[in-house]
Each structure stands twice: as C-alpha cells, then as structure tokens.
Design a protein around this motif. Structure first.
Motif, PDB file in Angstrom:
ATOM      1  N   GLU A   3     -70.114  61.374  57.654  1.00 23.92           N
ATOM      2  CA  GLU A   3     -71.002  60.220  57.835  1.00 23.92           C
ATOM      3  C   GLU A   3     -72.034  60.268  56.714  1.00 23.92           C
ATOM      4  N   PHE A   4     -72.490  59.084  56.249  1.00 25.96           N
ATOM      5  CA  PHE A   4     -73.443  59.057  55.139  1.00 25.96           C
ATOM      6  C   PHE A   4     -74.692  59.889  55.404  1.00 25.96           C
ATOM      7  N   SER A  17     -65.017  54.800  55.663  1.00 29.67           N
ATOM      8  CA  SER A  17     -66.295  55.399  55.261  1.00 29.67           C
ATOM      9  C   SER A  17     -66.249  56.926  55.329  1.00 29.67           C
ATOM     10  N   THR A  31     -75.768  52.729  57.254  1.00 33.74           N
ATOM     11  CA  THR A  31     -76.655  53.741  56.656  1.00 33.74           C
ATOM     12  C   THR A  31     -76.381  53.896  55.154  1.00 33.74           C
ATOM     13  N   PHE A  32     -75.119  53.570  54.713  1.00 33.14           N
ATOM     14  CA  PHE A  32     -74.822  53.652  53.275  1.00 33.14           C
ATOM     15  C   PHE A  32     -75.710  52.677  52.492  1.00 33.14           C
ATOM     16  N   SER A  49     -72.612  53.307  61.529  1.00 35.68           N
ATOM     17  CA  SER A  49     -72.869  54.350  60.520  1.00 35.68           C
ATOM     18  C   SER A  49     -72.632  53.808  59.104  1.00 35.68           C
ATOM     19  N   ASN A  50     -71.791  52.762  58.956  1.00 38.16           N
ATOM     20  CA  ASN A  50     -71.619  52.168  57.618  1.00 38.16           C
ATOM     21  C   ASN A  50     -72.937  51.609  57.095  1.00 38.16           C
TER      22      ASN A  50
END
Ligand SMILES: Nc1ncnc2c1ncn2[C@@H]1O[C@H](COP(=O)(O)OP(=O)(O)OP(=O)(O)O)[C@@H](O)[C@H]1O
Ligand SMILES: Nc1ncnc2c1ncn2[C@@H]1O[C@H](COP(=O)(O)OP(=O)(O)OP(=O)(O)O)[C@@H](O)[C@H]1O
Ligand SMILES: [Mg+2]
Ligand SMILES: [Mg+2]
Lengths: 259, 259
Positions: free
Chosen positions: B151-152, B195, A226-227, A223-224
């Motif tokens: 989450e982003f 995050s 996606t930043f 998920s990081n």
C-alpha cells in the motif's frame, strides 16, 4: 458549539488516518468548518492531505514542546472549510523534553481552548499507541471515535483502549470536564468472507448503540487515493468507501446535534 | 551461530506480528530452535501463539525494568522448537521507569547475550513505533526484517525507519557490532488490483536484492487463524499465506548460511 474528537486506537492500520481525513472532508462538504490535527510522528494525515513535508514552519510537535503557538502552526488548505495542524516526521524525542513538565497531559488541551470556537469540528488523528501523545489528544477532546478493523486482532486491544479512556476520564473530571466514547466505526469490512461479519456482530454486541450504522467497506479506491495526496471522497467520490464516509459525516452531525 | 532478527516497521498493521509468528513456526518445522520475543504492549504475538494473559508470571517488560530475569520469563510452547518471551498489555508506563537509566538502549541486548546461544533464531516482534522499545530491539539484533504492506502509505514511513536504523548502527559500532537490513518482506499483496504491484516495483527498485523473493499474498485464512490463537501455518497449512511463510523461512536460512 465546537466538538473535539480524537480518532484513536492503539492497534496499527485500522483506518484512523483514513477516517480522520475522509470524515474531515465529508464534514466540510456539508458546510462545517473543520480543523484536522495530525498527531502522528508518521505524518500520514499531513501527507494524505497533499501537504509536503518541507512546506511549513511549525508542526504540532513544536506546539507540544511550546516552541511554537498553535495559531501560527495552523495551515489553510485548498478547501475553504478545512484547516490542518500538520505533523512532521521526527525522531521520537519529544517525550524526553516534556516528561518533566508536571502539566504535560494538558498541553494540547490548554492550547486548543484558545482557538476551538473557530471550528465546528476538531478531529485529532492519533498514533498507534496509548502513550503521552494519545493521552494529550484524549485530554483535549470531548469525545473519541474508535475505528475497529473487521479483524479479530483489532478487537484484542479494545480492553486496553477502554482502560486508558477511563484513566483520562478521571483526569478530566478534576476539571469538571467529560470524555465520551462518541462512536465506534467498523472499517475495512471484507464482504467476501464470514470472519469480518463475526467481528461486526461481536463489536455491536459489546458497544450497542455506540456503533455507527455506517460500516466502511474494504475498497481499493480508498488506498489508491493515498498515492495522490487527496482523501478518497475527493479522488473517487462515487466509490463505496466515499459514500460510507459521507454517511458517517451525517451520523456524526446528528449525534452531535442530539447530544 | 544464533541470529537475532527484529521484525520492525513503525507503520501500523503491515504484518509484523503475522510475520514474526509464522516465520517462527516455519523455521521450527525445518528443525530450527526459535525464541519469539513479543515486544509489543498489545501482546498480539503472545495471543496469536495461544498464550493466555493470566497464565505466566513475568513478561518481557518486567525484564526491561529489571524486575525479572530473561530465563525465568521464557515460556516453552506445545511446539518443541519454539519458546516465547511473552508481553503483557500494560499501561505504557515503563519508559518513565527506565528513562533515567543511562544504559537504557542496551538492556535487552545485555540480557539476551546470556541465552541467545540456546537458539538458532531469535525473532523480536516490534510495536508500531520507533521509540525506546523498538530501539532496544534493534540494538539487541544482528539484522532487521522490514515487512512492507503493498500500500502507498506503507512506503511513506520507510525513510524515517531507515534513519532510525542508521542511528542504531552508530550506537552498536561503539561496541564493534553491526546491524544489517537482513531483508524486506512485501506483505498483504492484493493480486486483484494494480496498486499493490506498483508498490512491489517501487520497493524492489529501492531495496534491490534486500527484498525477499517471497511475497505474502492477502489471504483470508491468515487473519482467520488469529481467532484460534495459532499461526496460519498451523491453522491452514495449504493456504497461500502459509506456503509463502514456509518459503520465506527457507530464504531466511539460505541468507543466514551465506552471510
Ligand atoms: N476502506 C479501506 N479500504 C481499503 N484500504 C483501506 C481502507 N481504509 C484504509 N485503507 C488502507 O489501509 C492502510 C491502513 O489505513 P490507515 O493508515 O488509515 O490506518 P491507521 O490506523 O491510521 O494506521 P496507523 O496505526 O499506522 O496510524 C492504509 O494503506 C490505507 O490506505
Ligand atoms: N497475508 C495476510 N492476509 C490477510 N490478512 C492479514 C495478512 N497478514 C496479516 N493480516 C491481518 O492484518 C492485520 C494486521 O496484521 P498484523 O497485526 O500482523 O500487523 P502488525 O504490523 O503487527 O500491526 P501492529 O502495527 O498493530 O503491531 C491483522 O488482523 C492480521 O491478522
Ligand atoms: Mg494513521
Ligand atoms: Mg503487531
């Protein structure tokens, strides 16, 4: 011989988009030419591939309303092997424009026929619903990949999904075409608790050989990524989820070659 | 004075259903009379309240197509303070039945007027979309609770959600009615990585005081409870997520009383 696969499951947040973009990038690393179609009004796949909302003229929804042609909407990306047919976040008004079109379930299918041979794989990221948009994706597909999150609620909706697949199979039969369940992918397995493994066992009991050997673990890099608007296979190639998606790509190619 | 709240976010898997059922049970423990409306074709809230699919005559969708009346579809539960208006998993055909009804956005609103005074709180669990069903929920509501997963990608869709809320606010204004963002709830915070906290900061910067003080942590009991068809506040009352939802209920009551 191109293969068109829908990544579909009406349950939300089960990893459809994450699977679509990471399978696309993993297949491209293996030299396969891939078209990634973002069919979700949320346009998450488009965002996760680093494509900005204002930066293109036509989206896949303009193609569904026949206001644009597929070839002109397709975007090349920094990766030579991946093209993207982007989505745009719109108010969901297109059903009303299309509902009176008697051929509405075949719109994407018809448009895709003209260009699918340019690709080894076409992957379609579906929204969390079984409405008109997902039906279009399935009708346009040869097979479906079903991501199943390792959570009880994710199993709850499988019956409804399978019923929808059967309905689409009969629509396609009329055209002498088939739709298979190409594979079931277990996602976001949390190895620290038992309940995830319970879901793994139940899904394997029910779907047998359809379940991919690869299981994607819950992994914060995923998920990081996606930043930063890149797939995790690019952002953090050595992470467990990246390794998982690369193995998945090999399984997909093997299943395709053996079919 | 009853309060009707939609639990809405078109992003999938952000905790709408988990919030709807656990807020409902936590409010009922505090002596509030609650109606929980499951407005999702997946019928997850219905399942998570232990209600079996075959066990009732009419679903909320039969009410939307005006084939059943709301009072006859409402089910009592083992908890004296919670009633449920159940959903049923159906092929998504109801839009076509309703699309020609010129008053279609107000169907649930009209039906709810007749019975809302029997409850302190009406909570509506919405599907992961901004289509006709979610619009009906919002038009019928006084306020919206927006669950935002830490989450982003969960932040990515907020603009589209807020645009939809504005559209509904203008529809309701015609009737001299208002719709507020009652609160934003941060969910599934994974305290082991940075995050999630980044998302917390961004959401608090953007929404300020609208963000509930309570943040629901990622907590395996929360999804284990779904195996047993009970909210986590019942299944594992001392778990972190249960404590979170009980605090949320107190915040909701305070905000309602102060409004
Ligand atoms: N293996 C993983 N580990 C950790 N987080 C993940 C993993 N896979 C996906 N996620 C995260 O979980 C969330 C949901 O994933 P994703 O958006 O891919 O699901 P989806 O099925 O496409 O959702 P939707 O139904 O809204 O389209 C996203 O924030 C994503 O970044
Ligand atoms: N605090 C939590 N900790 C761990 N798991 C959770 C938590 N909250 C929800 N879950 C699990 O995450 C998954 C998604 O939650 P949920 O179904 O409530 O989201 P949703 O927004 O209603 O999804 P959909 O968009 O499909 O309606 C479920 O399997 C649920 O049990
Ligand atoms: Mg998605
Ligand atoms: Mg839900």
């Amino acid at each position: 011989m191109s293969l068109v696969l829908s990544i579909a499951n009406q349950k939300g947040g089960v990893g459809k988009t994450t699977t679509a973009i990471n399978l696309a990038s993993s297949l491209s690393y293996l030299g396969k030419k891939v078209l990634l179609i973002d069919l979700d009004y949320q346009a998450n796949a488009t965002t996760c591939m680093g494509i900005h909302r204002g930066s293109f003229k036509a989206s896949v929804f303009d193609c569904l309303t026949e206001e644009a042609a597929l070839p002109e909407a397709i975007l090349h990306t920094d990766s030579p092997n991946i093209d993207v047919l982007p989505a745009r976040t719109v108010v969901e008004g297109i059903e009303e424009k299309i509902i009176l079109n008697t051929n509405r379930d075949f719109i994407l299918h018809t448009q895709l026929q003209a260009i699918r041979q340019n690709y080894d794989y076409v992957l379609i990221d579906c929204p969390p619903s079984l409405g008109f948009v997902t039906i279009n994706a399935m009708v346009a597909s040869d097979g479906i990949i079903i991501p199943v999150q390792c959570e009880f609620l994710a199993m709850d909706g499988l019956t409804q999904l399978l019923n929808t697949i059967r309905v689409v199979q009969s629509k396609k039969k009329v055209n002498m075409e088939t739709l298979t369940i190409f594979g079931v992918l277990l996602t976001m397995l949390d190895t620290r608790s038992n309940s995830g493994f319970q879901v793994v066992n139940e899904v394997k009991t029910y779907f047998g050989e359809k379940v991919f050997q690869t299981i994607i673990p819950r992994n914060v890099s995923c998920s990081n990524a996606t930043f930063y608007g890149v797939p995790v296979t690019e952002f953090s190639p050595k992470s467990k989820s990246s390794l998982g998606y690369r193995l998945l790509a090999k399984e997909v190619i093997t299943r395709h070659d053996e079919a």
